[in-house]
Write a protein that holds these residues in place. Sequence first.
Motif: not given
Length: 160
Positions: A101-105
């Motif tokens: 989720a962090i990488r996608k953000f």
Amino acid sequence: MYDNILVPTDGSKTARYAVDQAIDIASKYDATVHVLYVVDVDATSYSLGTEQVDRIRQGNLDDMPEVKEAAEKATGYVADEAAEHGLTVEEHMRVGEPARAIRKFVEDSDIDLIVMGSHGRSGLSRVILGSVTEKVLRRTRLPVLVVDAGGDEDDEAQAE
């Protein structure tokens, strides 16, 4: 150099040390602080029923006050700290596996720097670099500042 700084947080003490660093850097560059709380569906699924997990996956947290409250408390802390320094802050919440989720953000946003704690609330990962932090560090091309709380949190863990 830095216009948008991301601070992923789980509300832990180590994450708060990262907030201090992020705010210091943002103050120097007049950067916007983005705070991200990720509801870890895999971790919560052990304590919740299937219907509750499905609601979380769909982003429907209105019926999940304890989850919503934890997210708002963690991001609100960062927003309050940033506001005290006159910084612009944007609060975000996502659902999923935290590192992903962090990488996608980061991919979907114009982030220049990630500032995060070396480890969060998980038990065994306190011994080494946290698994979420390690995955973000290894799988992103952005600069990542990893902040360690030092012995403070280790002492706290031993007291538990």
